[in-house]
Design a protein around this motif. Structure first.
Motif, short mmCIF file in Angstrom:
data_model
loop_
_atom_site.label_atom_id
_atom_site.label_comp_id
_atom_site.label_asym_id
_atom_site.label_seq_id
_atom_site.Cartn_x
_atom_site.Cartn_y
_atom_site.Cartn_z
N THR A 63 23.64 -19.44 38.61
CA THR A 63 22.79 -19.38 39.55
C THR A 63 21.54 -20.07 39.51
OG1 THR A 63 23.87 -17.31 40.41
CG2 THR A 63 21.65 -17.97 41.46
N LEU A 64 21.03 -20.89 40.53
CA LEU A 64 19.74 -21.19 40.47
C LEU A 64 18.82 -20.42 41.69
CD1 LEU A 64 20.22 -25.46 40.69
CD2 LEU A 64 18.70 -23.86 38.95
N VAL A 91 18.52 -26.21 54.22
CA VAL A 91 19.19 -25.48 52.95
C VAL A 91 20.72 -25.73 53.20
CG1 VAL A 91 19.77 -23.32 51.74
CG2 VAL A 91 17.47 -23.52 53.12
N GLU A 92 21.15 -26.31 51.84
CA GLU A 92 22.35 -26.32 51.95
C GLU A 92 22.99 -25.84 50.54
OE1 GLU A 92 25.75 -30.17 52.34
OE2 GLU A 92 23.76 -30.42 52.97
N GLY A 93 23.89 -24.99 50.64
CA GLY A 93 24.43 -24.58 49.38
C GLY A 93 23.63 -23.29 48.91
N CYS A 94 22.79 -22.80 49.62
CA CYS A 94 21.91 -21.65 48.87
C CYS A 94 22.18 -20.75 50.14
CB CYS A 94 20.48 -22.10 48.73
SG CYS A 94 20.40 -23.41 47.47
N THR A 105 18.79 -17.85 46.44
CA THR A 105 19.98 -18.16 45.42
C THR A 105 20.85 -19.10 45.83
OG1 THR A 105 21.14 -16.35 46.22
CG2 THR A 105 19.44 -15.55 44.70
N CYS A 106 20.94 -19.97 44.76
CA CYS A 106 21.96 -21.33 44.90
C CYS A 106 23.12 -21.09 43.70
CB CYS A 106 21.20 -22.47 44.88
SG CYS A 106 19.79 -22.68 45.94
N PRO A 107 24.14 -20.70 43.80
CA PRO A 107 25.40 -20.77 43.05
C PRO A 107 25.78 -22.12 42.61
CG PRO A 107 25.90 -19.30 44.93
CD PRO A 107 24.80 -19.88 45.47
#
Length: 574
Positions: A63-64, A91-94, A105-107
């Motif tokens: 996770t970022l 935001v895309e993917g978070c 949080t961004c898996p």
């Protein structure tokens, strides 16, 4: 100067202690990593991409955690978390971290690591100087995500690494950035000498100054190694500036400098660099194009200045050849001036639907800058169409213009250049009875030919004509013709429309093996018109012009038309 994350070793990860549960990955010499950069953006323009950039390949499984704040990421209370006025996030993917303002949080996995998108947008009324602080922490799968959320709020205090760092996004208005200015001085350079060029930058903001070079007004682009002009050294007048000479693709290179006026700015910086021209350099005009890059994207200050290479050697004209394949696509083969590789490795598709024509010819050689006599094509109903050249090699032919009907009476239509000596490209046409006719060119777009003039009968013995250009060195456009026995004949031009060709000269036999023949112009930079021929097996050959009226071509050399179009797929060359 834009910062990217410096590589940190295993020890840095362990000492920082930012990411718990990372000891197994950190113990390896190889690991995944990410980077982010400082950004400067203009209001109401493209979003500023804030990450993540992938520093190394995976496997990625974790996770970022990103944090955004109005103040530096050094406050454990997170009192300033979130976005300054005028700024927002794409935001895309978070996901938003529940209960924590400004944290996402961004898996990331091996499959989706390029799908995480974070972009900061600035509204049109965002104040000049507005600054957003942001940073990230990477947590491998199984790590302590709650601890990472706390760590990212304080990441500005830590020594950065490929798994954590802090940066800023700064908003500057166009009016503010316009205060940075560039002035160029580019005197001419004589072949075999050097000259000093200077750029004076008034730097209000930190930024990157760059200067590159491109063809000047009216110049074609040079081929690799052809220009023989380059940058040899660079000097700067201020300790606030660091400069390097840069290399360029098919160019003389340039200069790039990082300028940081600091708190005491603005600063005026003089950047001097040496331009060297080899003794054999041609008389190019070259444009120096400079930019002071403050914005990552947007209207940065620019300047342009041309200079000449003083040389007695003219810049040779380069020619293009056009081909049509069996599917009706038209291809542009860009000439290089090289006898060993006369065309670039890749051709460009410049037309579609040309399969409707049963005759197509250029009127005169077409340059790589798409200048020349243009193209005419006849459709199956006997209508002739004219395509003018545009001056752009990306789209070299204009929209077609109808010339007229009734052209189906001819079994040969061939552009032959300026036969009559009036400076306009002409065309010959042969009818079914073997009579040859000359159509003089005009300046009219809708009526490109004057009334036909009878050249004479008996031309039915030939099955192929090619407008060959000047083969004997007298400055007139000659004609070559192949008879049914495969013998090639040269008809020297006279410069008179009433009797356009003199007595024929035998060139040689064995030419029946060529299904396609074209004379694009001088392909080898020796000032003589050359010939290209393709045989029935798809092999392509170059015949260099010699300048002799009795032996106009040297021995053939096998060449390539490039990798993108098989020569065997072609049914026309012109």
């Amino acid at each position: 100067m834009r910062r990217t994350i410096a590589l940190g070793g295993t020890a840095a990860l362990l000492v920082a202690g930012l990411v718990s549960g990372a000891s197994t990955a950190a113990a390896d010499d190889w690991y995944p990593g990410f980077h982010i950069e400082d950004r400067v953006m203009e209001p109401a323009t493209w979003p500023a991409e804030v990450g993540p950039g992938v520093y190394s390949d995976g496997p990625f499984q974790g996770t970022l955690v990103y944090a955004f704040s109005k103040a530096p990421l050094t406050d454990a209370t997170w009192a300033k978390g979130g976005f300054p006025a005028g700024l927002s996030l794409q935001v895309e993917g978070c996901q938003v971290r529940a209960g924590v303002i400004g944290v996402y949080t961004c898996p990331v996995t091996e499959e989706n690591r390029h799908m995480v998108r974070l972009g900061v947008e600035a509204a049109a009324d965002t104040a000049d100087g507005t600054t957003l602080h942001y940073g990230f922490v990477y947590v491998p799968s199984g790590g302590d995500l709650a601890k990472a959320v706390k760590d990212v709020q304080m990441v500005g205090l830590e020594v950065e690494d490929h798994r954590h760092a802090a940066r800023t996004v700064t908003v500057k208005t166009a009016e503010h950035v316009a205060q940075n200015t560039i002035a160029l001085s580019t005197p001419p350079v004589a072949a075999g000498t050097t000259v000093t060029h200077t750029a004076t930058v008034h730097a209000v903001d930190k930024g990157t100054f760059s200067i590159g070079h491109e063809p000047g007004e009216g110049m074609r682009y040079w081929e690799e190694g052809e220009l023989q002009v380059g940058i040899t050294s660079v000097r700067q007048s201020s300790a606030t500036t660091e400069c390097d000479v840069t290399s360029g693709f098919l160019s003389p290179g340039g200069v790039e400098c990082e300028i940081d006026p600091g708190a005491e700015g603005p600063v005026d910086v003089t950047i001097s660099y040496t331009v060297k021209a080899s003794p054999s350099a041609a008389a190019w005009k070259i444009a120096a194009a400079a930019e002071y890059r403050v914005f990552d994207d947007g209207g940065n200050p620019q300047a342009r200045s041309e200079f000449a290479v003083q040389s007695s050697r003219p810049v040779p004209t380069h020619y293009a050849m056009v081909s049509r394949d069996k599917s009706g696509l038209l291809h542009w083969h860009h000439g290089t001036g090289s006898a060993t590789q006369p065309f670039r490795e890749w051709s460009e598709t410049v037309g579609r639907g040309w399969g409707i024509y049963n005759a197509v010819t250029k009127l005169a050689p077409i340059t790589t800058q798409a200048a020349g006599g243009g193209v005419v094509a006849r459709d199956t109903s006997g209508v002739l169409w004219s395509y003018r050249t545009t001056g752009s090699s990306y789209e070299p032919l204009s929209t077609r213009v109808r010339v007229g009907s009734g052209w189906g009476i001819y079994n040969q239509l061939v552009g032959v250049g300026d036969v009559s000596g009036d400076g306009r490209p002409d065309m010959i046409a042969r009818d079914a009875s073997g009579v040859l006719w000359l159509y003089k060119g005009t300046t009219s777009t809708t009526a490109p030919f004057a009334t036909r003039v009878r050249v004479g009968g008996g031309w039915g013995i030939y099955n192929q004509f090619t407008g060959a250009g000047d083969l004997n060195g007298d400055g007139r456009a000659d004609l070559i013709a192949r008879d049914t026995a495969g013998v090639l004949w040269l008809y020297p031009a006279t410069g008179k429309a009433e009797v356009p060709y003199g007595t024929r000269v035998r060139v040689g036999s064995g030419w029946q093996g060529y299904s396609l023949v074209s004379s694009p112009g001088d392909l080898t930079d020796d000032g003589r018109a050359d010939l290209v021929a393709r045989d029935g097996s798809g092999n392509v050959y170059l015949y260099k012009g010699t300048g002799s009226g009795t032996a106009p071509y040297a021995g053939r050399v096998k060449i390539s038309l490039g990798e993108s179009v098989p020569a065997s797929s072609l049914n026309a060359l012109f």
